[in-house]
Design an enzyme around this catalytic site. Structure first.
Site, PDB file in Angstrom:
ATOM      1  N   GLU A   1      50.140  32.288  54.006  1.00  0.00           N
ATOM      2  CA  GLU A   1      49.557  33.603  53.806  1.00  0.00           C
ATOM      3  C   GLU A   1      50.686  34.621  53.806  1.00  0.00           C
ATOM      4  OE1 GLU A   1      46.928  33.422  57.106  1.00  0.00           O
ATOM      5  OE2 GLU A   1      48.284  34.530  58.421  1.00  0.00           O
TER       6      GLU A   1
ATOM      7  N   TYR B   1      56.631  32.856  45.735  1.00  0.00           N
ATOM      8  CA  TYR B   1      55.651  31.766  45.875  1.00  0.00           C
ATOM      9  C   TYR B   1      54.971  31.479  44.525  1.00  0.00           C
ATOM     10  CZ  TYR B   1      56.260  33.149  50.772  1.00  0.00           C
ATOM     11  OH  TYR B   1      56.800  33.495  51.992  1.00  0.00           O
TER      12      TYR B   1
HETATM   13  C1  LIG Z   1      61.268  36.709  51.225  1.00  0.00           C
HETATM   14  C2  LIG Z   1      62.612  36.074  51.603  1.00  0.00           C
HETATM   15  C3  LIG Z   1      62.351  34.824  52.442  1.00  0.00           C
HETATM   16  C4  LIG Z   1      63.322  35.664  50.300  1.00  0.00           C
HETATM   17  O1  LIG Z   1      64.511  34.977  50.677  1.00  0.00           O
HETATM   18  P1  LIG Z   1      65.764  34.867  49.673  1.00  0.00           P
HETATM   19  O2  LIG Z   1      66.653  33.817  50.230  1.00  0.00           O
HETATM   20  O3  LIG Z   1      66.332  36.214  49.408  1.00  0.00           O
HETATM   21  O4  LIG Z   1      65.046  34.347  48.358  1.00  0.00           O
HETATM   22  P2  LIG Z   1      65.753  33.844  47.034  1.00  0.00           P
HETATM   23  O5  LIG Z   1      67.139  34.400  46.922  1.00  0.00           O
HETATM   24  O6  LIG Z   1      65.582  32.374  46.957  1.00  0.00           O
HETATM   25  O7  LIG Z   1      64.860  34.587  45.951  1.00  0.00           O
HETATM   26  C5  LIG Z   1      63.993  33.906  45.145  1.00  0.00           C
HETATM   27  C6  LIG Z   1      63.159  34.879  44.338  1.00  0.00           C
HETATM   28  O8  LIG Z   1      62.412  35.732  45.191  1.00  0.00           O
HETATM   29  C7  LIG Z   1      62.381  37.039  44.644  1.00  0.00           C
HETATM   30  N1  LIG Z   1      62.712  37.963  45.705  1.00  0.00           N
HETATM   31  C8  LIG Z   1      63.217  37.642  46.906  1.00  0.00           C
HETATM   32  N2  LIG Z   1      63.313  38.724  47.674  1.00  0.00           N
HETATM   33  C9  LIG Z   1      62.898  39.766  46.933  1.00  0.00           C
HETATM   34  C10 LIG Z   1      62.743  41.156  47.160  1.00  0.00           C
HETATM   35  N3  LIG Z   1      63.067  41.714  48.335  1.00  0.00           N
HETATM   36  N4  LIG Z   1      62.249  41.920  46.164  1.00  0.00           N
HETATM   37  C11 LIG Z   1      61.911  41.374  44.987  1.00  0.00           C
HETATM   38  N5  LIG Z   1      62.010  40.057  44.709  1.00  0.00           N
HETATM   39  C12 LIG Z   1      62.502  39.274  45.671  1.00  0.00           C
HETATM   40  C13 LIG Z   1      63.350  37.128  43.537  1.00  0.00           C
HETATM   41  O9  LIG Z   1      62.536  37.368  42.390  1.00  0.00           O
HETATM   42  C14 LIG Z   1      63.984  35.777  43.430  1.00  0.00           C
HETATM   43  O10 LIG Z   1      63.764  35.352  42.134  1.00  0.00           O
HETATM   44  P3  LIG Z   1      64.975  34.710  41.283  1.00  0.00           P
HETATM   45  O11 LIG Z   1      65.238  33.382  41.947  1.00  0.00           O
HETATM   46  O12 LIG Z   1      64.399  34.591  39.928  1.00  0.00           O
HETATM   47  O13 LIG Z   1      66.130  35.660  41.407  1.00  0.00           O
HETATM   48  C15 LIG Z   1      63.541  37.064  52.349  1.00  0.00           C
HETATM   49  O14 LIG Z   1      63.567  38.285  51.634  1.00  0.00           O
HETATM   50  C16 LIG Z   1      63.103  37.345  53.770  1.00  0.00           C
HETATM   51  O15 LIG Z   1      63.506  36.651  54.717  1.00  0.00           O
HETATM   52  N6  LIG Z   1      62.264  38.406  53.962  1.00  0.00           N
HETATM   53  C17 LIG Z   1      61.828  38.803  55.301  1.00  0.00           C
HETATM   54  C18 LIG Z   1      60.807  37.855  55.872  1.00  0.00           C
HETATM   55  C19 LIG Z   1      59.616  37.684  54.937  1.00  0.00           C
HETATM   56  O16 LIG Z   1      59.105  38.623  54.355  1.00  0.00           O
HETATM   57  N7  LIG Z   1      59.149  36.428  54.847  1.00  0.00           N
HETATM   58  C20 LIG Z   1      58.013  36.063  54.045  1.00  0.00           C
HETATM   59  C21 LIG Z   1      56.770  36.307  54.804  1.00  0.00           C
HETATM   60  S1  LIG Z   1      55.410  35.458  54.068  1.00  0.00           S
END
Ligand SMILES: CC(C)(COP(=O)(O)OP(=O)(O)OC[C@H]1O[C@@H](n2cnc3c(N)ncnc32)[C@H](O)[C@@H]1OP(=O)(O)O)[C@@H](O)C(=O)NCCC(=O)NCCS
Length: 143
Positions: A104, A116
């Site tokens: 979720e 996702y």
């Molecule tokens: C969400 C999160 C886990 C993504 O981690 P990450 O290692 O930066 O992810 P990735 O680099 O593998 O990104 C993959 C894709 O996600 C998208 N994405 C990730 N963070 C993003 C952001 N802040 N805004 C927009 N798109 C984003 C990008 O489109 C990217 O796509 P691409 O591979 O085509 O470039 C990270 O931002 C995080 O830890 N956030 C805080 C905790 C959180 O919100 N967790 C999820 C709760 S359900």
């Protein structure tokens, strides 16, 4: 990447405390240390490591029908490098064929739900007013 072990708890706590230190406005991500400790010890997990350092991780609860993903987090220094995409892709590959993945996410956490959806998760439901402050949770599954 490798499965998380009990001794990785401190590394998991460090990633989350650094997230809160760097981003005070995380949407729908509320893991106080005690809650995270309890979650860590009642779930399975995988993480990506650079040497001894944990750079991201996923925790999930194993149930008879699904792996319920509860925590998805990347260290802020490593955002946008494709590391969470790689980790989730790995989990999709190793999950048993007869189990779904469930998670979720806050409806306004577009970075997370965009990731996702791009991995094939389908939005299957909504929990209205689920989060403190009134945000809805979107429920995603992947078969
Ligand atoms: C969400 C999160 C886990 C993504 O981690 P990450 O290692 O930066 O992810 P990735 O680099 O593998 O990104 C993959 C894709 O996600 C998208 N994405 C990730 N963070 C993003 C952001 N802040 N805004 C927009 N798109 C984003 C990008 O489109 C990217 O796509 P691409 O591979 O085509 O470039 C990270 O931002 C995080 O830890 N956030 C805080 C905790 C959180 O919100 N967790 C999820 C709760 S359900």
């Amino acid at each position: 990447m490798r499965p998380l072990k009990p001794l990785d708890e401190g590394r998991v706590q460090q990633v989350v405390s650094d997230l809160y230190r760097c981003h005070r406005d995380l949407i729908g991500f509320h893991w106080p240390a005690e809650t995270l400790q309890a979650e860590f010890h009642s779930t399975e997990g995988w993480g990506t490591f650079h040497g001894q350092r944990l750079v991201n991780f996923v925790l999930y609860r194993v149930t008879p029908v699904a792996w319920e993903i509860s925590v998805v987090a990347s260290h802020p220094e490593f955002w946008g490098q494709g590391l969470m995409r790689s980790l989730l892709s790995h989990i999709i590959v190793i999950k048993p064929a007869d189990k779904e993945l469930w998670l979720e996410v806050h409806c306004e956490n577009k970075g997370a739900w965009g990731l996702y959806e791009s991995l094939g998760f389908c939005r299957m439901g909504v929990r209205a007013n689920y989060y403190p402050g009134g945000g809805s949770a979107w429920l995603y599954t992947l078969r």
